[in-house]
Scaffold this motif. Structure first.
Motif, PDB file in Angstrom:
ATOM      1  N   PRO A 146      43.194  50.795  49.978  1.00 26.52           N
ATOM      2  CA  PRO A 146      42.715  49.390  49.863  1.00 26.52           C
ATOM      3  C   PRO A 146      41.273  49.521  49.883  1.00 26.52           C
ATOM      4  O   PRO A 146      40.285  48.604  49.443  1.00 26.52           O
ATOM      5  CB  PRO A 146      43.291  48.638  50.969  1.00 26.52           C
ATOM      6  N   HIS A 147      40.649  50.393  50.809  1.00 22.34           N
ATOM      7  CA  HIS A 147      39.200  50.399  50.928  1.00 22.34           C
ATOM      8  C   HIS A 147      38.367  51.113  49.814  1.00 22.34           C
ATOM      9  O   HIS A 147      37.147  51.335  49.842  1.00 22.34           O
ATOM     10  CB  HIS A 147      38.653  50.940  52.305  1.00 22.34           C
ATOM     11  N   ASP A 148      39.102  51.790  49.009  1.00 19.63           N
ATOM     12  CA  ASP A 148      38.613  52.678  47.854  1.00 19.63           C
ATOM     13  C   ASP A 148      37.889  51.743  47.034  1.00 19.63           C
ATOM     14  O   ASP A 148      38.139  50.706  46.779  1.00 19.63           O
ATOM     15  CB  ASP A 148      39.471  53.423  47.039  1.00 19.63           C
ATOM     16  N   ASN A 149      36.517  52.599  46.485  1.00 17.25           N
ATOM     17  CA  ASN A 149      35.798  51.886  45.367  1.00 17.25           C
ATOM     18  C   ASN A 149      35.794  52.795  44.073  1.00 17.25           C
ATOM     19  O   ASN A 149      35.098  52.643  43.133  1.00 17.25           O
ATOM     20  CB  ASN A 149      34.344  51.537  45.906  1.00 17.25           C
ATOM     21  N   VAL A 150      36.876  53.494  43.937  1.00 18.34           N
ATOM     22  CA  VAL A 150      37.151  54.200  42.865  1.00 18.34           C
ATOM     23  C   VAL A 150      38.823  54.318  42.429  1.00 18.34           C
ATOM     24  O   VAL A 150      39.464  53.913  43.184  1.00 18.34           O
ATOM     25  CB  VAL A 150      36.771  55.733  42.570  1.00 18.34           C
ATOM     26  N   LEU A 151      38.852  54.239  41.217  1.00 17.51           N
ATOM     27  CA  LEU A 151      40.351  54.575  40.506  1.00 17.51           C
ATOM     28  C   LEU A 151      40.614  55.948  40.256  1.00 17.51           C
ATOM     29  O   LEU A 151      39.624  56.492  39.495  1.00 17.51           O
ATOM     30  CB  LEU A 151      40.590  53.185  39.418  1.00 17.51           C
ATOM     31  N   VAL A 152      42.014  56.232  40.246  1.00 16.09           N
ATOM     32  CA  VAL A 152      42.086  57.584  39.579  1.00 16.09           C
ATOM     33  C   VAL A 152      42.869  57.349  38.124  1.00 16.09           C
ATOM     34  O   VAL A 152      43.803  56.550  38.220  1.00 16.09           O
ATOM     35  CB  VAL A 152      43.007  58.433  40.396  1.00 16.09           C
ATOM     36  N   ALA A 153      42.539  57.870  37.385  1.00 16.45           N
ATOM     37  CA  ALA A 153      43.326  57.980  35.910  1.00 16.45           C
ATOM     38  C   ALA A 153      44.642  58.797  36.025  1.00 16.45           C
ATOM     39  O   ALA A 153      44.384  59.970  36.251  1.00 16.45           O
ATOM     40  CB  ALA A 153      42.280  58.442  34.896  1.00 16.45           C
ATOM     41  N   LEU A 154      45.639  57.877  35.676  1.00 19.58           N
ATOM     42  CA  LEU A 154      46.902  58.899  35.618  1.00 19.58           C
ATOM     43  C   LEU A 154      47.364  59.416  34.254  1.00 19.58           C
ATOM     44  O   LEU A 154      48.108  60.206  34.043  1.00 19.58           O
ATOM     45  CB  LEU A 154      47.928  58.122  36.034  1.00 19.58           C
ATOM     46  N   GLN A 155      46.335  59.222  33.112  1.00 22.41           N
ATOM     47  CA  GLN A 155      46.490  59.482  31.933  1.00 22.41           C
ATOM     48  C   GLN A 155      45.394  59.772  31.230  1.00 22.41           C
ATOM     49  O   GLN A 155      44.409  59.075  31.855  1.00 22.41           O
ATOM     50  CB  GLN A 155      47.606  58.508  31.197  1.00 22.41           C
ATOM     51  N   ASN A 156      44.983  60.342  30.308  1.00 18.96           N
ATOM     52  CA  ASN A 156      43.725  60.316  29.459  1.00 18.96           C
ATOM     53  C   ASN A 156      43.513  58.891  29.151  1.00 18.96           C
ATOM     54  O   ASN A 156      44.126  58.264  28.253  1.00 18.96           O
ATOM     55  CB  ASN A 156      43.769  61.253  28.411  1.00 18.96           C
ATOM     56  N   LEU A 157      42.234  58.405  29.201  1.00 17.00           N
ATOM     57  CA  LEU A 157      41.847  57.132  29.018  1.00 17.00           C
ATOM     58  C   LEU A 157      40.349  57.323  28.370  1.00 17.00           C
ATOM     59  O   LEU A 157      39.578  58.072  28.666  1.00 17.00           O
ATOM     60  CB  LEU A 157      41.439  56.172  30.223  1.00 17.00           C
ATOM     61  N   ALA A 158      40.549  56.562  26.924  1.00 18.60           N
ATOM     62  CA  ALA A 158      39.260  56.644  26.108  1.00 18.60           C
ATOM     63  C   ALA A 158      38.140  55.778  26.257  1.00 18.60           C
ATOM     64  O   ALA A 158      38.427  54.716  27.155  1.00 18.60           O
ATOM     65  CB  ALA A 158      39.663  56.374  24.820  1.00 18.60           C
ATOM     66  N   ALA A 159      36.939  56.091  26.105  1.00 16.12           N
ATOM     67  CA  ALA A 159      35.818  55.103  26.180  1.00 16.12           C
ATOM     68  C   ALA A 159      36.089  53.817  25.658  1.00 16.12           C
ATOM     69  O   ALA A 159      36.781  53.885  24.651  1.00 16.12           O
ATOM     70  CB  ALA A 159      34.551  55.740  25.701  1.00 16.12           C
ATOM     71  N   GLY A 160      35.637  52.694  26.330  1.00 13.39           N
ATOM     72  CA  GLY A 160      35.958  51.584  25.791  1.00 13.39           C
ATOM     73  C   GLY A 160      37.150  50.723  26.283  1.00 13.39           C
ATOM     74  O   GLY A 160      37.518  49.597  25.860  1.00 13.39           O
ATOM     75  N   THR A 161      38.333  51.558  27.114  1.00 11.47           N
ATOM     76  CA  THR A 161      39.662  51.287  27.562  1.00 11.47           C
ATOM     77  C   THR A 161      39.110  49.966  28.298  1.00 11.47           C
ATOM     78  O   THR A 161      38.272  50.107  29.153  1.00 11.47           O
ATOM     79  CB  THR A 161      40.279  52.426  27.974  1.00 11.47           C
TER      80      THR A 161
END
Length: 551
Positions: A11-26
């Motif tokens: 809950p205290h994190d300020n980042v998210l982990v991508a679980l799959q490849n995400l394109a710019a603009g997603t």
């Protein structure tokens, strides 16, 4: 069911982990906030939940793992170009030893078939080890290996000699270098395994090293302690030790270290000194006769039922990636909590990969003495590394960084998940023996083989090893079970992976379900009913740690 795109770990994190490849603009929709990614974000990597300025803290797993080196927009990448290592300070805090024990009802009354030792411990294997006290004896160890392995039925079947025969045939037929490289070499079938003479002995392991003399006395003492740890490990039935005679690592030191670990030691033990024996032929004859006699005695021990509380599991990771801390490692943490709840022992090592979580682990120590000792070991180790020009911050490898572990603190926060949530029962310095039930912290390098070698020297009878990138590490006397953090690696490298934990990333099972599946397999391996890939491959890695700087 649509696969989850990203994850917030704490809950205290300020980042998210991508679980799959995400394109710019997603477009990211998260907790009522909507924003677009500023660049492509590869699976396992992270992106910012907020706008960050240079110097702002990066939080993952609820702890400090780095600081921004320049401005990072919301949806911007967390990378080596935008972040550098940082970790939180630590101090002696209040004891936080209350914890929620997992439901162990599925394992109530379960046993494994192990080898019972005179000191009350139970092994998952029954091996004879042949080890030199000094590198001068390495050749003699190899001579014994050549004489004993195949004749007694312990030579591994897999061989690539037939492949070489095919290449020789192509060369003699006048084929070009390019034709040879592109040739379709048909893998030869494995030869039938030789029949073992001693049905209750799982193997004879010949271990060599480059230590014992020409080093400081502390290194010699430590080497003797490690060898004593292997001799007294429940998976070892007996040992043959070769000494030259004049080296720093003396027989008397080894004997003292054995007594320190098992005051009533009674296993078959052959110790020979070449300078006392005389010729090589006499040394080899004595070694062969006495070793054979010891094997006859060791073969009398058979597998018998034992409670799961007799298991001692080493927790290890290598070739880690950005999924390690959210799939395989927390699954091992659940296994750890299950075993601790049932009275078993676990060993968590790799101190450079506990950087940044010192406060949590020291708070979990059962008393202030152990908490202070842990913090002292961490501080001293890091200071020695920095004095040599490479502190804990330098721990992540190029492979780690490429797959999302860009700072040591990020790597460490995920690696520590292997230790679960139970109190820390004991803190050990290398190569001390684990004697307490519960979670033990053992000071070792993060280097896979050195750390695994140390865990077994401290008494681990099974090692659970997580890997994201894939690594074939094994051990001579303790089965090393390899767990993949992601499905892609499990599919690509099925010859080294035993269990796929990528199912957690894909939402097919929970961490708890994966943990129970892992423990089921551990019981099979401990009983001799299943053979991990590292054992099948004969991956007998063994590297003593020179107490210099190794991360």
């Amino acid at each position: 069911m649509q696969k989850q795109q990203f994850l917030k770990i704490h809950p205290h994190d300020n980042v998210l982990v991508a679980l799959q490849n995400l394109a710019a603009g997603t477009v990211i929709n998260f907790e009522g906030d909507t924003f677009a990614l500023t660049t492509d974000i590869a699976a396992k990597h992270k992106f910012s939940l907020t706008e960050l300025k240079a110097g702002d803290e990066i939080l993952m797993y609820g702890v400090l793992v780095g600081k921004a080196t320049l401005e990072i927009p919301k949806g911007g990448p967390i990378s080596i170009e935008t972040v550098h290592h940082a970790s939180g300070e630590f101090h002696l805090g209040k004891r936080k030893t209350e914890w929620h024990q997992p439901d162990t009802s599925k394992f109530e009354g379960r046993t494994f078939m192990g080898y019972h030792r005179a000191d009350g411990s139970v092994g998952t294997g029954n091996y004879w080890v042949v080890i030199p006290l000094v590198f001068c004896e390495n050749r003699n160890i190899n001579v014994l290996k050549e004489a004993l392995s195949e004749k007694l039925g312990y030579k591994k079947a897999k061989s690539y000699e037939a492949d070489v025969d095919q290449l020789i045939g192509l060369y003699q037929a006048g084929k070009s270098v390019e034709e040879i490289i592109n040739a379709d070499i048909q893998a030869a079938p494995d030869k039938a395994k030789s029949k073992r003479l001693f049905k209750n002995i799982d193997g004879i392991k010949f271990l060599t090293h480059d230590m014992g003399c020409g080093c400081n006395r502390s290194d010699a003492q430590t080497l003797c302690g490690l060898i004593a740890g292997y001799i007294t490990n429940p998976n070892v039935a007996g040992a043959t030790i070769l000494s030259l005679g004049c080296q720093n690592a003396q027989v008397s030191i080894l004997q003292q270290e054995i007594q320190a670990r098992d005051a009533s030691f009674s296993k078959p033990l052959v110790i020979l000194e070449q300078q006392k024996t005389g010729t090589e032929a006499e040394l080899m004859q004595q070694a062969l006769k006495q070793t054979f006699a010891g094997l006859v005695k060791a073969n009398e021990t058979e597998r018998q039922p034992a409670p799961l509380s007799k298991l001692c599991i080493g927790l290890e990771c290598g070739g880690s990636d950005g999924f390690s801390g959210i799939s395989a490692n927390p699954a091992l943490g659940y296994v750890s909590d299950l075993l601790v709840s049932m009275g078993g022992s676990v060993i968590l090592s790799e101190f450079p990969e506990l950087c940044g979580v010192e406060q949590e682990l020291s708070d979990r120590c059962v008393d202030e003495e152990k908490a202070n000792y842990f913090m002292q070991l961490m501080t001293t180790y890091n200071a020695r590394a920095e004095a040599d020009g490479s502190g804990f911050y330098a721990n992540p490898s190029p492979g780690n960084i490429r797959d999302g572990l860009i700072t040591d603190a990020i790597k460490s926060a995920g690696a520590a998940k292997k230790g679960g949530t139970s109190p820390v029962a004991d803190v050990l310095d290398y190569p001390q023996k684990a004697t307490k039930a519960g979670l033990n912290l053992l000071c070792t390098p993060g280097s896979d083989v050195e750390s695994t070698t140390a865990e077994v020297g401290s008494g681990a009878t099974v090692v659970l090893f997580t890997t994201g990138l894939g690594t074939p590490t094994g051990n001579p006397v303790t089965p090393v079970i390899k767990l993949s953090t992601n499905t892609a690696t499990a599919v690509k490298m099925p010859d080294i992976i035993d269990i796929n934990c990528g199912t957690i990333i894909e939402g097919e099972e929970t961490i708890q379900q994966a943990g129970e599946r892992i423990l089921d397999y551990v019981i099979q391996v401990a009983s001799g009913e299943a053979e991990p890939k590292a054992v099948q491959l004969g991956q007998d890695d063994w590297i003593p740690w020179k107490r210099g700087i190794s991360l």
